[in-house]
Design a protein around this motif. Structure first.
Motif, short mmCIF file in Angstrom:
data_model
loop_
_atom_site.label_atom_id
_atom_site.label_comp_id
_atom_site.label_asym_id
_atom_site.label_seq_id
_atom_site.Cartn_x
_atom_site.Cartn_y
_atom_site.Cartn_z
N THR A 51 0.84 -1.19 0.00
CA THR A 51 0.00 0.00 0.00
C THR A 51 0.88 1.24 0.00
OG1 THR A 51 -1.77 -1.11 1.21
CG2 THR A 51 -1.73 1.30 1.30
N VAL A 52 0.58 2.16 -0.89
CA VAL A 52 1.33 3.42 -0.97
C VAL A 52 0.46 4.52 -0.36
CG1 VAL A 52 2.48 5.09 -2.46
CG2 VAL A 52 2.48 2.66 -3.08
N THR A 53 0.97 5.14 0.69
CA THR A 53 0.21 6.18 1.37
C THR A 53 1.16 7.10 2.12
OG1 THR A 53 -1.64 6.59 2.91
CG2 THR A 53 -0.12 4.80 3.47
N THR A 54 0.68 8.26 2.51
CA THR A 54 1.50 9.15 3.33
C THR A 54 1.68 8.53 4.71
OG1 THR A 54 -0.48 10.36 4.02
CG2 THR A 54 0.74 11.22 2.13
N GLU A 55 2.78 8.87 5.35
CA GLU A 55 3.07 8.27 6.64
C GLU A 55 2.12 8.79 7.72
OE1 GLU A 55 7.23 8.94 7.38
OE2 GLU A 55 7.79 7.14 6.25
N HIS A 56 1.82 7.92 8.65
CA HIS A 56 0.95 8.26 9.77
C HIS A 56 1.67 9.24 10.70
CE1 HIS A 56 -1.11 7.55 13.70
NE2 HIS A 56 -2.17 7.40 12.94
N SER A 57 0.92 9.99 11.44
CA SER A 57 1.50 10.93 12.39
C SER A 57 2.37 10.20 13.42
CB SER A 57 0.37 11.67 13.12
OG SER A 57 0.88 12.38 14.23
N ARG A 58 3.49 10.82 13.78
CA ARG A 58 4.38 10.25 14.79
C ARG A 58 3.82 10.46 16.21
NH1 ARG A 58 9.92 9.33 14.05
NH2 ARG A 58 9.27 8.87 11.91
N THR A 59 2.74 11.19 16.32
CA THR A 59 2.12 11.44 17.62
C THR A 59 1.80 10.13 18.33
OG1 THR A 59 1.11 13.49 16.81
CG2 THR A 59 0.18 12.53 18.82
N GLY A 60 2.23 10.04 19.57
CA GLY A 60 1.95 8.85 20.36
C GLY A 60 3.06 7.81 20.31
N TYR A 61 4.03 8.01 19.40
CA TYR A 61 5.12 7.02 19.29
C TYR A 61 6.06 7.10 20.47
CZ TYR A 61 9.57 4.95 18.02
OH TYR A 61 10.72 4.20 18.03
N ASN A 62 6.45 5.94 20.93
CA ASN A 62 7.47 5.82 21.97
C ASN A 62 8.21 4.51 21.70
OD1 ASN A 62 8.84 5.11 24.49
ND2 ASN A 62 7.65 6.78 25.42
N ARG A 63 9.52 4.57 21.69
CA ARG A 63 10.32 3.37 21.41
C ARG A 63 9.98 2.24 22.38
NH1 ARG A 63 14.96 2.17 18.59
NH2 ARG A 63 16.40 0.66 19.49
N ASP A 64 9.59 2.59 23.59
CA ASP A 64 9.26 1.57 24.58
C ASP A 64 7.99 0.81 24.25
OD1 ASP A 64 11.51 2.24 26.02
OD2 ASP A 64 10.45 3.58 27.40
N LEU A 65 7.21 1.31 23.29
CA LEU A 65 6.02 0.58 22.85
C LEU A 65 6.40 -0.68 22.08
CD1 LEU A 65 3.78 3.57 21.69
CD2 LEU A 65 3.44 2.12 23.71
N PHE A 66 7.66 -0.73 21.63
CA PHE A 66 8.20 -1.91 20.95
C PHE A 66 9.18 -2.58 21.93
CE2 PHE A 66 6.86 0.92 17.66
CZ PHE A 66 6.50 0.15 16.57
N ARG A 67 8.69 -3.49 22.74
CA ARG A 67 9.56 -4.13 23.74
C ARG A 67 10.67 -4.88 23.02
NH1 ARG A 67 8.99 -9.23 26.72
NH2 ARG A 67 10.29 -9.10 28.61
N HIS A 68 11.89 -4.45 23.22
CA HIS A 68 13.00 -5.04 22.47
C HIS A 68 14.10 -5.52 23.39
CE1 HIS A 68 13.57 -0.69 22.80
NE2 HIS A 68 14.88 -0.89 22.77
N TRP A 69 14.97 -6.31 22.80
CA TRP A 69 16.07 -6.97 23.50
C TRP A 69 15.52 -7.87 24.63
CZ3 TRP A 69 17.25 -5.71 19.30
CH2 TRP A 69 18.01 -4.64 18.86
#
Length: 214
Positions: A51-69
């Motif tokens: 799907t080709v579309t404009t990127e969603h707003s970065r509002t609400g993003y937090n790296r900790d929402l992606f539990r990593h390592w």
């Protein structure tokens, strides 16, 4: 006497061959073991279906929402697991931290002997994933994405190169090593396709340009 001389010649030849192999092994840089990406032809097909579309707003993003390592095995987390996978002669302590080894960064062609000089890159950055659809994912799917060792998503690279890349997509960033661009494009498309992420028009154009030359 002729037989002895011949045997000595064979022995000398064998020793020379072993010496050559040893030299090559000692001078050849460690090669990062990124899971082999899909073929360029498959990547081109997958790219056309994204799907080709404009990127969603970065509002609400937090790296900790992606539990990593997360813990992978014993005391080893995802970072430590990839460091061992991508390095050569990696030695770890009881906490699974790499105390020595050699790491070759395919992005810039540099080789490092200290794990502190190496980052584990999320090939498709976490913030980029958020912008492309992960804002709507469950916590478990984000965790899977952030620790995915099956797809070509995690790679040991030079730390400042990874930091320079940050959350950029191929519309604005590519590895400086031209020889690695095709691999990077194939991996990028494979990851985005598998996770059902979108692309923006500039990103798609840049990927198409590289993949058409693979």
């Amino acid at each position: 006497m002729m037989r002895i001389t011949a045997r000595r010649g064979v022995l000398a030849t064998g020793i020379a061959a072993l010496t050559t192999v040893a030299t090559l092994l000692s001078t050849t840089p460690a090669q990062a073991a990124l899971p082999t990406p899909i073929a360029a032809s498959t990547a081109r097909s997958y790219l056309s279906s994204l799907t080709v579309t404009t990127e969603h707003s970065r509002t609400g993003y937090n790296r900790d929402l992606f539990r990593h390592w997360i813990t992978i095995s014993g005391a080893c987390d995802t970072r430590e697991t990839i460091l061992k996978r991508d390095g050569t002669g990696v030695v770890t302590n009881s906490s699974c931290s790499a105390t020595s080894g050699s790491w070759y960064s395919p992005y810039d062609g540099a080789t490092w002997s200290a794990a502190s000089d190496v980052d584990i890159d999320h090939l498709v950055p976490l913030a980029e994933a958020w912008d492309s659809g992960a804002y709507n994912w469950s916590a478990s799917k984000r965790e899977q994405f952030a620790n995915d060792r099956t797809r070509p998503q995690l790679l040991a690279v030079t730390d400042n190169v990874n930091q320079s890349k940050s959350d950029q997509d191929p519309g604005t960033w590519w590895p400086s090593r031209t020889a690695y661009k095709c691999t990077y494009a194939r991996a990028w498309v494979q990851v985005k396709h598998y996770y059902g992420l979108s692309v923006d028009s500039t990103e798609k154009s840049a990927l198409s340009s590289v993949l058409n030359g693979c």
